[in-house]
Structures are given as C-alpha cells and as structure tokens.
Write a protein that holds these residues in place. Structure first.
Motif, short mmCIF file in Angstrom:
data_model
loop_
_atom_site.label_atom_id
_atom_site.label_comp_id
_atom_site.label_asym_id
_atom_site.label_seq_id
_atom_site.Cartn_x
_atom_site.Cartn_y
_atom_site.Cartn_z
N PRO A 167 0.83 -1.21 0.00
CA PRO A 167 0.00 0.00 0.00
C PRO A 167 0.86 1.26 0.00
CG PRO A 167 0.02 -1.02 2.17
CD PRO A 167 0.72 -1.98 1.24
N GLU A 168 0.17 2.37 -0.13
CA GLU A 168 0.85 3.66 -0.23
C GLU A 168 1.71 3.97 0.99
OE1 GLU A 168 1.13 5.78 -2.62
OE2 GLU A 168 -0.18 4.80 -4.05
N ARG A 169 1.35 3.46 2.14
CA ARG A 169 2.09 3.81 3.36
C ARG A 169 3.31 2.93 3.59
NH1 ARG A 169 -2.38 0.98 4.96
NH2 ARG A 169 -2.00 -0.90 6.21
N GLU A 170 3.46 1.84 2.81
CA GLU A 170 4.57 0.92 3.04
C GLU A 170 5.48 0.88 1.82
OE1 GLU A 170 3.22 -2.94 4.03
OE2 GLU A 170 2.20 -2.34 5.88
N PRO A 171 6.79 0.89 2.05
CA PRO A 171 7.70 0.72 0.93
C PRO A 171 7.46 -0.62 0.22
CG PRO A 171 8.87 1.45 2.88
CD PRO A 171 7.48 1.09 3.32
N SER A 172 7.79 -0.65 -1.07
CA SER A 172 7.62 -1.88 -1.85
C SER A 172 8.79 -2.83 -1.66
CB SER A 172 7.50 -1.52 -3.34
OG SER A 172 6.33 -0.78 -3.57
N GLY A 173 9.69 -2.52 -0.78
CA GLY A 173 10.88 -3.32 -0.56
C GLY A 173 12.07 -2.39 -0.42
N TYR A 174 13.23 -2.86 -0.78
CA TYR A 174 14.44 -2.05 -0.62
C TYR A 174 15.54 -2.61 -1.50
CZ TYR A 174 15.26 -5.96 2.57
OH TYR A 174 15.38 -7.20 3.10
N ILE A 175 16.56 -1.78 -1.70
CA ILE A 175 17.80 -2.19 -2.35
C ILE A 175 18.91 -2.04 -1.31
CG2 ILE A 175 19.45 -1.68 -4.19
CD1 ILE A 175 17.16 -0.68 -5.88
N THR A 176 19.78 -3.03 -1.24
CA THR A 176 20.76 -3.02 -0.16
C THR A 176 22.12 -3.45 -0.65
OG1 THR A 176 21.30 -3.96 2.02
CG2 THR A 176 20.12 -5.38 0.48
N ILE A 177 23.12 -2.96 0.02
CA ILE A 177 24.48 -3.47 0.01
C ILE A 177 24.86 -3.58 1.48
CG2 ILE A 177 25.14 -2.45 -2.21
CD1 ILE A 177 26.59 -0.28 -0.56
N PRO A 178 25.96 -4.24 1.81
CA PRO A 178 26.32 -4.33 3.22
C PRO A 178 26.41 -2.97 3.90
CG PRO A 178 27.65 -5.83 1.93
CD PRO A 178 26.90 -4.99 0.95
N GLY A 179 25.64 -2.80 4.94
CA GLY A 179 25.71 -1.59 5.73
C GLY A 179 24.82 -0.47 5.27
N GLN A 180 24.16 -0.62 4.13
CA GLN A 180 23.29 0.44 3.63
C GLN A 180 22.06 -0.17 3.01
OE1 GLN A 180 25.03 3.62 1.31
NE2 GLN A 180 27.09 3.15 2.06
N GLU A 181 21.00 0.63 3.00
CA GLU A 181 19.79 0.23 2.30
C GLU A 181 19.02 1.47 1.92
OE1 GLU A 181 16.53 -0.61 5.74
OE2 GLU A 181 18.12 -2.07 5.51
N ARG A 182 18.23 1.35 0.88
CA ARG A 182 17.33 2.44 0.50
C ARG A 182 15.98 1.83 0.14
NH1 ARG A 182 18.35 3.26 -5.71
NH2 ARG A 182 20.16 1.97 -6.09
N PRO A 183 14.91 2.47 0.56
CA PRO A 183 13.59 1.89 0.32
C PRO A 183 13.16 2.07 -1.12
CG PRO A 183 13.38 4.02 1.38
CD PRO A 183 14.86 3.72 1.33
#
Length: 813
Positions: free
Chosen positions: A551-567
């Motif tokens: 839904p609009e209030r929840e991220p669709s997931g994320y992209i990550t590397i070790p130590g970092q992530e972005r929604p």
C-alpha cells in the motif's frame, strides 16, 4: 508416436503474432526530491531517471564535514561487508537477588515520587515507512569509530542522550538476538539455530563483556560479542541433566587469560553439579566451593566477581574459590563501582551505606530512601553503575512495577514492567533502565531525568527479554563483518562448483552463500522496510528485495548493500508476481492501477531508478494467462490453449509472441523446455524443445513418470521456478507429479533415468545450476539445499530462509 516434423517446428521459426498496443500507458511515479545514488551511469539529460532513484540511508558513521558526499558505486558485497547479522532466541530472565528492608534511623533526606503511566510518552519519530538513517531523531553516532550495521534505530531523545557506550541485547519471540549499540543506534544480529522442540524460552541470558550465553533443552549456546561464530555445547558434556530444563547458565567469571568462562548449574535427578564453560565450548566440572553457592545470598555484579552473604558478613570470592570477608553487614546490591551494604550496630541500629569499591569509603544512605516495602514485596535490587540509584521490581495490583530510586534525593520513578533480569539493565551512564514493554512490542527506557517510560525499538519484532552490557567502546566497522562457515547435514560433501546464491533470512537478513568456499556473508537490513512474500533480485553489487501490491504507506521493498539500504517507493509494483526482466536490475510487474481481469499486462521497472524503465517497455497479451518467467527475461503466457514466450520489442510498445507448444508446458529453463503434446487420437509424447533453434525431439518416459507429470498451472504458479526448472545442458529437470496429498516435485535425470523426490520443495524458489549443470541449489522448506542425481544435501548454519536468487541470465535484445 506423434509426428512433430511439421507441427511446431515451423511455428517456432516464424510464428510471430502481432499483438495490439497496451490499452493504457505505464503508471507514472513521482520523483523523489533527493538525487540518485546508484551503481549505473545515466544520460545527464535524463533528469527524470536520476531524480527517481531512491536515496540510500547510510548506516555507517557520517563523513567529516570537509569530505564530499559519496555517490560512487557500491563495493563488493563479498569482500567489503560492513554489517552484521545475527540471530538467537527468546528468553525470559529470572530474578537473582532478594533485597532486604530498610529500618535505619532518619537522616533528614526528602523524597518525591513520579509515576509514569504505561507508554504515555509520545514518540518523537517513526521508522515505519522511512529509512531510519534519514529520520529526524535518528542518531548518527560519532564521526570516528562508530559501528556499522544493517539496521539503525531511530532513538527517542532520552535514549539518544545516553553518553557512555551501552549495548542492549533484545531477544525476540521468533528466535533472534539483536544487539543495539548506543549511542550510535546500530543494531547487530547473529543467527543461532537450535533444532530442539523442547527448548524452554524462559531460560535467562547471562551477558559477559565478550559473549552471552543461555541454556537450551539440549545444552547451551554461547554467542560471542563480535562476529557470528555461535558455539553450541551438547547436554551430554554435563552428565545426566534429568531432562528438559536441567541446565541453567547462572553467571560468568574471568578466566586467567582474560576471556570469559560461564558458570553452568546442572540440576540433575540426584544432586546439583557445577561446570565452568569456556568460549570454545570446553566444559570442566567444578568443585563445591563458596563461589558456586546457588542461593539468593550469592551476588554476581556485571564485572564477573562473586560476593556471598554468609554467617559473619559479606565475603568476596576469587576465581579459585578463596573467600575473604569484606564487611560485617549484608550486601544488598553491587555495581562495578559501589556496594550497597546494610550495617547494624550491636544495639540493632541499622542503616544502608554506599561503599566505594576502589577506596573503601562509606556514605550513609538517608532513612526512607529505600522504603520498607522493598523488604516485603521488592526483589531484583540493582545498583546503578555510578552508585547513585537503585532499581527494583515491586509487586503491583496487576503486574510488577520497575522502580528507580535516587539514593541521594530519594526521588522515585516507576513503570509497569514484566522483566526478571539476571544481570543489570542500567544504561552505562546511570541515566535509566531498559526493559521489555508490557505488551512485548519493543522495549522501553525508564528515564531518571524525565520520569518517563519511553517505548521504542518495535521495528525488531516482539521482544521477550532484555539484557545490557557496558562495553569500553562501540564495535567498529571491521569488527562488524560477519562471515560464517556452512556445513552439510550428515557429513555430505556435494561437488557443486561455481555457485554463489543470495537469500533472505527469516528476519530479513541478506545471506550470500559461496557453496565452494563453504561460507556465507551475512548482513542485516531494517524490518522497518517491510517486504511481504519477498522476491529477490541481485544485480551488480546490489540486492533488491521486492514485494508486490504494497500500500501507499509501506515501501515496496528495498535495495541493499552491506551496511546500507534504500527503500523502494510504496506501490511501485502492481498486483501479482514480480518477475525478472530482460536485463539485470529490471523486473516485470502489473501496472499499479491494474484490477482483476482477463489478460496479461506488464510493465518493466528499473529497480535502480525505482520507476518505470526509460524508454518505457511493456508486454500486453489480451485474453492471455500469465504462467511465470521464462528464465531469460521474457514471460510465459497461455492463450487459446497454446503456450507462448512473450517479450517486448525494444524501442516500441509492441509485444512479440513466439509459440512454444500447442500442448502442455512441464518445465522450462534458459536453454531447454519440456512439453507434452498429443495427436488427434490422444496419443501423447513428452517433447524436448531447444529454445535456441526450435529443434524438437521426443523424450522416452522416465520410469513411467512423465505420463502423469503435471503441467505448469496458472492457479498455483511457481513463478520463479518455471524459468529455471531445466539445467543449462537440458539433461536435468524438475517436474511436478501427483502426490499423496496434492503434488510433489521430482528431480529427473533424462540421461540415465534417475529420479530424486524433493519433498517440501519451495516452489517459489529458483534452481541455481552449477556451471556444468550436474547439480543445483534451491530451497526445500526454509533450508538451503544442493540437489543432484545422488540426492539432497542440506546446508547447515544459515537458519531459516525465505527467498533465493542466483545470477540472472541476460537476454540479448
């Protein structure tokens, strides 16, 4: 025998069917305000592609002001890990100390009381839908030497103000042990697997400077502070334990080499015995001396020393059992700096004094500071690290209250609490006490300054117990690297070569497994960025975790590397599966606005940009039914009873369909497909189709299996498996057959006719094939396994896994 010479061979060669343009344009995604931080270079003129990329929240210490912001490519996820994962189990701590009352003379101190209602302090921030590192109240930690980890909690102001390094260990009900480092706010986790249905989760956890330990139904587990090498000690090392619950870790002491040895009590069927257990799991039986006295008169402070209240006063016990009387009174509580002792004159004029452990100086505590109620219904008296206050658990009307009393002013704050702690729960700077909330959703900090019970950390899941460690300093990035060995059940040693797979652990931890190296690199990510039924897509040095129809209030997931992530932005993916696209970092999904209806309509999403691919690409098959991915970035669809491979035509809005079969699709891989086709008299054959040139050949039935093999079913599609169910050389395949309940999967070797049943196969997981195609890695249930003609080898040491992915095969445009 069916004649296939002029049936589908010609159709494969030239059966391109034009399909109308999609009825609607792909959905528009609003750009983010911040610039992109990604691995792929883009056309500078394409501002939309740049601005749409989600921004990574840094989970490491911020750069010094003079340093430019980092916008370079991600580092190797195998060689430059800077985050930790872990896991462990839920415990309920038990009480260690029973306090005595105070009936000393009045010394003229005033007293006031502040009672905080349960969870009344409003949160200053939320981490539900934004990366915690960009939340306004998130603590970034010191510029130098701050730890690095996958999850950084947003901290309330009261917790963020803690000035000395503190580690809060949080055990969750789903079997994980998280360590929150303060003041940075970084959370580290270590996986611990206990295959014991009788494990008692009420076992207390004992925290030492370099490790933590707790007992299980089959032994004990030691979790080092650094790294993820969990040590298990079987119960048979302790003799007859008398069944479940026969062991308990009751304390720790420093070994001669400076490491920790845990004290373990074995409540056997006949008598109690004691053992000393090292960090390597070595267990030695101990004699019956004063330091092993198992009673409420034995007090073990956080520094590993032992004190005993016995006839004549208070005794200090060294690591070999030698006792020395240090006071004629009764020891009520002790910290690393101070002792709280009740002393009486010959005329029974009694009072409490605070004794400095370094100098021996005494300071009287005013009467009334420690109320009489602690003598009758208070327990767990715990002295603050600096000796300025005590905490205790006091029975309340419907629960027990955690009470903090200032030993100078008598000021009192309290909150409802359900924790029984074996060790101290004080923050290292004595500013307050940690504990689980009454409802178990996160933890709370009872702050002495404000008198408020501040809840937080609900992102990590339901918490059943809390322990606290006061380290000399927070762990740095080098110490946070988690590379854990793997092994195989029953001593199996599969010969798979060249296979590296990426998986998601049960808590969202990313696991990169090198089968040949027998090791796994692990890092944690934030559960504040949810991904329900996640799909996994490694591309370059990044890993994308995607979940459809958020839904609009929840991220669709994320992209990550070790130590970092972005929604990934909310509602990035439409309903239905998310399927690998034609190039790494692209996926097919239904338009977000798509409703329930007949027909296939898919748009291509660029994960790096977190938006529709530019230029736009789509696949539209009116009246078609989506069966899954084809393993090369195309889609498998059914229309009019025929099965097609659908691809988008680069640079246009057109969809190209190539008919694969007029019969049933049994399995498909990147090079080969197996189909079943029948003639007009219902004589059927299984046909092997070479996807490169369309060559077709009849396959002999394997032990009568293929005659009953089930076709790929649109009502229950294994969306990931259908594109990888055949080995690259076409000799091995995975097919479904009728089973005792519904169906089961079978690993088929077409070269020699061997069959390997795959019970509980996770149909959503792909098969990642070895270079020679002789074996594959996949998921069976929550276990990573290596499958070949010889059977199934189960990987141990990774815990429960949810999703799996391998390197993507690229489809040339």
């Amino acid at each position: 025998m069916v004649d296939h010479s002029d049936v589908d061979g010609g159709a494969w060669a030239g059966d391109d069917i034009p399909v109308p343009d999609p009825p609607a344009d792909p959905p528009t995604v609003q750009p983010n305000d911040a610039p992109a931080v990604g691995r792929r270079s883009r056309d500078p003129a394409s501002s939309e592609a740049v601005n749409l990329a989600p921004v990574f929240g840094s989970l490491t210490a911020p750069a010094a002001p003079s340093s430019p912001p980092s916008t370079g490519t991600f580092w190797s996820r195998r060689n430059r890990l800077v985050a930790v994962v872990a896991a462990a189990f839920a415990f309920v701590a038990v009480v260690l100390v029973v306090s005595n009352g105070d009936d000393g003379e009045p010394l003229g101190a005033s007293s006031s009381t502040t009672v905080a209602p349960d969870h009344t302090l409003a949160r200053t921030s939320t981490t539900t839908s934004t990366p915690t590192s960009t939340t306004t109240s998130a603590v970034t930690g010191p510029e130098n030497g701050a730890p690095s980890g996958g999850l950084r909690l947003a901290l309330p102001a009261e917790v963020a103000a803690i000035s000395e390094p503190t580690e809060v260990l949080m055990a969750t009900s789903d079997g994980l042990l998280h360590t929150l480092s303060l003041p940075s706010g970084v959370v580290r986790s270590v996986p611990v697997v206990i295959d014991d249905p009788s494990f008692f989760r009420g076992q207390p956890i004992v925290v030492a400077p370099d490790a933590a330990a707790f007992a299980t139904g089959t032994g004990m587990v030691i979790v080092p502070r650094e790294g993820s090498s969990v040590v298990t000690v079987d119960a048979d090392r302790f003799g007859d334990t008398g069944g479940v619950g026969g062991l308990e870790v009751v304390g720790w002491e420093p070994a001669p080499d400076g490491t920790t040895r845990f004290l373990v009590a074995n409540y056997g069927p006949n008598d109690m015995t004691w053992y000393s257990v090292g960090l390597d799991g070595s267990a030695e039986a101990e004699g019956d001396d004063a330091r092993l006295a198992r009673s409420f008169d034995t007090i073990r402070p956080p520094d590993g020393t032992t004190f005993v209240n016995d006839a004549g006063g208070v005794y200090a016990v060294d690591d070999v059992g030698f006792t020395r009387r240090i006071d004629d009174g009764v020891l009520r509580a002790v910290s690393a700096s101070s002792m709280l002792i009740r002393q009486c004159t010959p005329e029974l004029d009694c009072g409490d004094v605070l004794v400095d452990r370094a100098t021996g100086e005494s300071q009287p505590i005013a009467p009334g500071i420690l109320p009489d109620e602690l003598q009758f219904n208070g327990f767990g008296l715990d002295l603050a690290p600096d000796g300025s206050a005590v905490s205790a658990l006091v029975s309340g009307p419907s629960s027990q209250d955690l009470v903090v009393i200032d030993l100078v002013t008598g000021d009192r704050v309290q909150s409802s609490n359900q924790s029984f702690s074996r060790g101290s729960l004080w923050a290292a700077d004595s500013s307050g006490v940690f504990g689980p909330t009454l409802d178990g959703n996160g933890i709370e900090f009872l702050d002495r300054a404000s008198g408020m019970a501040v809840p937080f950390a609900d992102e990590v899941g339901p918490i059943t117990s809390v322990a606290v460690r006061a380290p000399a300093a927070e762990l740095g990035p080098a110490s946070a690297v988690s590379t854990t060995p793997i092994s195989f059940a029953n001593g199996a040693e599969p010969s798979t070569t060249g296979v590296v797979v990426t998986a998601i652990g049960r808590s969202g931890n990313i696991v990169v497994v090198d089968i040949d190296a027998r090791s796994a690199d692990v890092w944690s990510v934030s559960e504040a960025i949810p991904a329900r039924d996640p799909s996994l897509f490694p591309f370059g040095e990044q890993v994308a975790v995607a979940s459809s129809a958020n839904p609009e209030r929840e991220p669709s997931g994320y992209i990550t590397i070790p130590g970092q992530e972005r929604p990934l932005p909310p509602a990035l993916f439409g309903p239905g599966p998310v399927i690998a696209g034609p190039t790494p970092g692209t996926v097919w999904t239904a338009p977000v606005s798509a409703g329930v209806g007949v027909g296939v309509s898919q748009v291509l999403i660029d994960l790096d940009a977190a938006a529709a691919a530019t230029p736009g690409r789509s696949i539209s098959v009116p009246g078609g039914v989506l069966l899954g991915g084809d393993g090369l970035g195309g889609l498998v669809v059914m229309k009019g009873g025929d099965v097609y491979i659908a691809t988008s035509v680069a640079g246009t809005d057109e969809t190209s369909l190539q008919r694969l079969t007029s019969g049933e699709l049994l399995a498909i891989g990147s090079t080969t497909a197996f189909v079943r086709e029948c003639d007009d008299t219902s004589n059927c054959d299984v046909v092997r189709v070479d996807r490169a040139d369309g060559a077709r050949s009849v396959v002999a039935d394997v032990q009568g299996l293929l005659a009953s093999a089930l076709p790929i079913d649109s009502s229950d599609p294994p969306f990931a498996l259908v594109g990888s169910a055949v080995s690259p050389d076409g000799d091995l395949a995975v097919v479904r057959v009728p089973g005792s309940e519904a169906y089961q999967w079978v690993f088929v070797d077409f070269a020699d006719g061997a069959l390997t049943p795959l019970d509980n196969l996770n149909g959503q997981a792909p098969f990642v094939w070895s270079g020679g195609g002789a074996s594959a890695v996949t998921l069976i249930g929550a276990d990573l396994v290596v499958v070949d003609a010889g059977g199934v080898a189960v990987v141990q040491g990774l815990g429960s896994l949810r999703s799996l992915a391998g390197e993507q095969v690229v489809l040339a445009d």
